[in-house]
Design an enzyme around this catalytic site. Structure first.
Site, PDB file in Angstrom:
ATOM      1  N   TYR A  57       0.838  -1.189   0.000  1.00  0.00           N
ATOM      2  CA  TYR A  57       0.000   0.000   0.000  1.00  0.00           C
ATOM      3  C   TYR A  57       0.884   1.254   0.000  1.00  0.00           C
ATOM      4  O   TYR A  57       1.338   1.725   1.045  1.00  0.00           O
ATOM      5  CB  TYR A  57      -0.930   0.024   1.212  1.00  0.00           C
ATOM      6  N   PRO A 203     -14.668  -7.135   2.530  1.00  0.00           N
ATOM      7  CA  PRO A 203     -15.737  -7.741   3.330  1.00  0.00           C
ATOM      8  C   PRO A 203     -17.139  -7.326   2.896  1.00  0.00           C
ATOM      9  O   PRO A 203     -18.115  -7.958   3.302  1.00  0.00           O
ATOM     10  CB  PRO A 203     -15.425  -7.274   4.746  1.00  0.00           C
TER      11      PRO A 203
END
Length: 279
Positions: A57, A203
């Site tokens: 990231y 999710p």
């Protein structure tokens, strides 16, 4: 259905089961970075005790952002990061879990996060060009040296998890999983049987939860948002499930955290559980 609110990763490291994924937080320009710092601090204020980042990231920029926002870290906060990939050219990434590379990336993570030990370090991807025993052996050595507390995996099959566990103890697995995407159900069940934390990335299916009529109906019945319903279902699905939803919005952060207190009645849970068997 599960109703526990905490989980002990590796059997001893207790966290609240609803965490935060920092991947989407911008690190520049300055005003957006300041907003990211504020959001991370707000997450901790709201009771989040698990924050997920990775070398990938921003090639370390996200780890540095977390340190800027949260260091010195609260005693109950777990910041977990991932290693095992590198940047061969701007805008590209490739597998690299050679022992020397892993050692270098861990040292970089320690420096960026301003810690002496990463309590949970996850292998971002298994490197197909390096023997798995060599990859995990290197992480095991780093654990023996005190630089790593617990070892996790990401995007693995049941067979790969079994092979990995024959080399080192595995404390967590981070695979893609949500209400509308259960490809890795066998991995979740293997983790549950072994007491291994399962951190689903993505999710909430982007956009799909808001559009699905059953999810929208259950949300309306419980005076919640579709995203909250999707997260509440995950938490009810298994006691080893630790969702890490990410957002750059303070309003969405508060909405996500509130999902941890949402209890799905059995009838609504069953309707959601059966979505993929419809038709």
């Amino acid at each position: 259905m599960n109703t526990t609110t905490t989980f002990r990763i590796g059997g001893d490291l207790e966290v609240r089961r609803l965490g935060f994924g920092a991947m989407r937080l911008p690190t520049e320009p300055a005003d957006e970075r300041a907003a990211s710092v504020a959001l991370l601090r707000r997450a901790v204020e709201l009771g989040v005790t698990l924050v997920d980042t990775a070398h990938l990231y921003g090639w370390g920029a996200n780890e540095e952002l977390l340190a800027e926002a949260l260091h010195p870290y609260p005693a109950d906060l777990l910041v977990t990061t991932k290693v095992g990939v590198r940047q061969p050219a701007p805008g590209e990434w490739t597998y690299d879990a050679r022992p020397a590379s892993l050692r270098s990336q861990v040292d970089e993570a320690l420096r960026r996060l301003r810690v002496e030990r990463v309590e949970l370090l996850q292998l971002h991807r298994i490197d197909p060009d390096t023997p798995l025993a060599d990859q995990l052996g290197a992480l095991g050595d780093l654990r023996s040296e005190g630089k790593v507390g617990r070892i996790g995996l990401s995007e693995v099959t049941v067979a790969e998890l079994d092979e990995a566990r024959s080399v080192v103890d595995i404390a967590s697995v981070q695979n893609r999983y949500n209400l509308l995407d259960r490809e890795h159900e066998p991995v979740l069940r293997a983790c549950e049987a072994a007491g291994i934390a399962f951190l689903p990335w993505r999710p909430v299916a982007p956009g799909a939860a808001d559009e699905h009529p059953v999810i929208r109906s259950v949300a309306s019945e419980l005076d919640a948002t579709p995203t909250q319903i999707a997260l509440a279902w995950l938490l009810a699905r298994s006691p080893v499930m630790l969702p890490i939803p990410g957002t750059g919005s303070a309003r969405h952060l508060e909405e996500n955290v509130a999902a941890a207190d949402l209890r799905l009645p059995r009838e609504q849970y069953a309707r959601l559980d059966g979505l993929l068997s419809e038709g």
